[in-house]
Structure formats: structure tokens, C-alpha cells
Scaffold this active site. Sequence first.
Site, short mmCIF file in Angstrom:
data_model
loop_
_atom_site.label_atom_id
_atom_site.label_comp_id
_atom_site.label_asym_id
_atom_site.label_seq_id
_atom_site.Cartn_x
_atom_site.Cartn_y
_atom_site.Cartn_z
CD GLU A 173 -81.82 -90.50 -77.86
OE1 GLU A 173 -80.74 -91.14 -77.82
OE2 GLU A 173 -82.31 -90.02 -78.90
CD GLU A 210 -77.87 -88.08 -80.11
OE1 GLU A 210 -77.16 -88.65 -80.95
OE2 GLU A 210 -78.01 -88.51 -78.95
O1 AHR Z 1 -80.92 -94.50 -78.67
C1 AHR Z 1 -80.03 -94.83 -79.69
C2 AHR Z 1 -79.43 -93.60 -80.36
O2 AHR Z 1 -78.65 -92.92 -79.43
C3 AHR Z 1 -80.41 -92.57 -80.84
O3 AHR Z 1 -80.93 -92.84 -82.09
C4 AHR Z 1 -79.57 -91.34 -80.89
O4 AHR Z 1 -80.31 -90.16 -80.71
C5 AHR Z 1 -78.55 -91.56 -79.78
O5 AHR Z 1 -77.27 -91.29 -80.21
#
Ligand code: AHR
Length: 490
Positions: free
Chosen positions: A294, A173
Site C-alpha cells: 500500500e 495491518e
Molecule cells: O487503502 C485504504 C486502507 O489503508 C486500507 O484498507 C488499510 O490497509 C490502510 O490503512
Amino acid sequence: MNCFTIHTEGDAGTINRHIYGHFAEHLGHCIYEGIWVGEDSSIPNTRGIRNDVVAALRNLNIPNLRWPGGCFADDYHWRDGIGPRDERPRRVNTHWGNVIENNHFGTHEFMDLCEQLDCEPYICGNVGSGTVQEIRDWLEYMTFAGDSTLANERRKNGREEPWNITYWGIGNENWGCGGNMRAEYYADEYRQYATYCRNFDNPNLYRIAGGPHDTDYHWTDVLMREAAARMQGLSLHYYSILKWENKGSATQFDESKWFTLLQRALVMDPILKQHSAIMDRYDPDKRVGLIVDEWGTWHDVEPGTNPAFLYQQNTLRDAVLAGATLHIFHNHNDRVHMANIAQTINVLQAMILTEGEKMILTPTYHVFEMFKGHQNATRLPLVLQSEDYTFGDEAMPAISASASRNDQGEILITLCNLNPNHAVELSGNLQGGEFTSMTGRILTGDAMNARNTFDAPETVKPASFDGATLAGSDLKIVLPAKSVVALTLS
Ligand code: AHR
């Protein structure tokens, strides 16, 4: 009206087993307590890693595990997590509640976990607050077989042979917690970092660029234009959230929230289509994988728990959503090479919740278990006609389905009924091979928010399913409301 045709001898490509990947971050009680309890713990463990958790995850055929974050990855310095544990520095976990990170779970412990799980490591390196030298040194430390100072330091710390690392993330991110960069700036950073992330004794390092989230198509366009030649994968993050500022309870919700959350999850399909279309422009042969590293549901934390620990319960709603999302990934198997649900234990849409020595399996865990036969199987062309599930003025298809054939010629058909009120009747036509035997399993519950708790750990679990009949090439299925079903035909 509800019907499907499956071409049982067809081939719509392999469903990469890595679509069933997982993610464990130094966040809340995912690593500490969820995985790592330490060698002196009274909780049964192997070299500090919980035995019950390892056994449960092995039962999923867990293909890979992403670590150490998430946002944590861009604030993590690998040297903090090697050497004698009692000498490791204590750092502040700035992303997740400013709790003290004692670094007892570091590189060697993570690689031990992967070996115990028999899964591939997927390590995310630090771009946001690290250096090019730091990331290339980590790779040399882990993967160089020769007589270098870093490889010898690994030996001194207890690991003679190099580890084989394939999946290697270059930042997380980076448009947000990983440095708040612009796509154009990160693309240049990526090119530099990727140059020094070398194959030491790895045969094929698979470099994954920090990708976009949701509908940030500009990020994908810039990364593909500027850096596709240096990447093997581009990550994408998409969470199913009711409203960022008011996510709502994981367990206390009405039908409107059931409907809206599933609607949010189904948006994964157009999002993948759009990112894939951009990638196609620069990479028509689909060499670069879209790595959805994710995904999952994000609810309010459980009352009374630390808001920074993202600890949420998990109900039948999460399970149906997981099934429908996995089906979407199958349908994009030409581009989606890997996906990692967030997160494995005690965080967000977890597989497992722990409380001291107790462990429960969530409804989402059971979906991953029921679907595991799809891993590395051949996706079968499936044409589905589904009635709508309507709520108010809005509608979505009630049924989500996917089918695959394994090496032994067995067919796995998985189906979800997204409608929480009504069963749906379905007629299937199997074109091709002959099948004489069928077994079925179902995951459902008597309420939309049915869940497992430490007091009642088996409220939601797979049961045998007798709602399907097979006569020659015809299959009739009555799919109960709010259910996930898996049928195996041979
Ligand atoms: O999964 C929780 C958080 O969500 C992670 O650390 C991040 O990459 C995303 O914003």
C-alpha cells in the site's frame, strides 16, 4: 550542473514487474461500480466486469492485483462470496461506512477479473477475525486439483480446474485494523497461519506476512527474527499524507503543499533503506521480498462524497509523486519485489475514476503507462547530479530519474522535474552501446493541479516530447517544470 551518466551495458538487477502492482479493496466504489457492475448492467461488461476498465488496465500491463483488502480483508469470510449470487449473505462493511456488502463480487468473480486482466492474483487472507482452518480451506478450495469436498464445491460453483495462486497475504495491518496485535503476538500467529497455508497444487506459494507501516522498525525486527524462515515476503505500508488530521484538498493547494507532499513521498527512500537494513541482518541473501503493498497519496475526500469512501481527485502533483516513488522502488530492486499503489479505481490515488458509464484516466494512470517498459527490464546504473528545488528554507533534488534496458536492447529513461516553476537543463552521457534513434513522451500541464474531469477527460495526457537531442553518446534534455518524461533509445 545537472548531469547524469548511464552505463547502458551495466546491470543493476531486474526491476520486478510486480513493482507496478495494484490494489482493489471492497471500499467505496472501487469494486462495486468501479469494477463490478453485474451482468444485467447497461454498462458494457463481461460476466459483470466492466469492459472499459479491463481494457484500460490491460494497457498498463498490470502485473498483479491485491484483493479483497486492506482492512476489509481481516473482516472478510470467503464462504460469503461463493455460490449463487442471490443467496449470498448481506454483511456490514464495518471499516468503510457500514454499507451493505452483498458479496456479489467474490472469489470466482475476482479470479475471472484477473484472467480478463491477464494478471496475477494477490489475495490477502483473514487473520484478524478469521481462523487457521478458514484460510487453509480457502486455499484448498481454490488450488486443489484432486477429488476433495472443497475442490468439488469449487467445481459445482463453475470452476473445474484449480486456479494457480502465487501471492498470498496472511493478514493486513495486524498492528491496527487487522487485530491491534503486538509484533510479538502477530509473529506467533503468522507462524501458525503460514504452516497451514499449504501448497496444494500450487508450485510455489509466496506467503506475505503483514508487515510494518512507516517507521515501525520494531515490527520488522520482530517479524524477521521470529518468522523470516516461514515467509517469502514482508509487507510495508507507507502513504504520502500532509497531515493525518487535516490532509488537505487533492486539487486546491499552493506551492507549499506541492513541496511538502513531494518531500513526504521522497521519505520512502530512507524508510526502505532502514527496513532493508534490518532485513539484511536476518536475511543477508535477500530471499525475503519487501512488499510495499500500500503506497500513494491520501488527500481529503472530494467535497460532497462519503468520507468513508476515500474518493479523491488526482492531479499532476500525484503524477510527479508517482514517478519519483517508482524510481525509488527501482533503486531498491534487490529487496523490493512488489509494490501496490492504493487503489486502482475510485479510491485514494486511483488510476481510473468512474461516474456511471463514464470513465476517466488520471494523471497517475499515464505515469504507469509511460513507465511500463521498465517492467522486468534490467536496471541500469545511473549517476545523477541534480540542482535543488528549494522552497523557503528547505530543499530537495529537482530531478528524479531511472533507466533500464529491455530484452531487445532498447533503453528507457524516465525523468521527473519536481520543480513546478522552472525547467531544468540536463546533460547525459551514455556509456556503452551506440544509439541512433530516440523517441520521447511528456506528461505535464499548465498548473500544478492540472487534472482530468468527466467534462474534460484529456486535459492531462502524454504528448510527444521534442526537448531532448541525441548526438552520439551525448544526450541534452530540457525538462519542463512539473513534468514526467520518458525517452526510448534504440
Ligand atoms: O487503502 C485504504 C486502507 O489503508 C486500507 O484498507 C488499510 O490497509 C490502510 O490503512
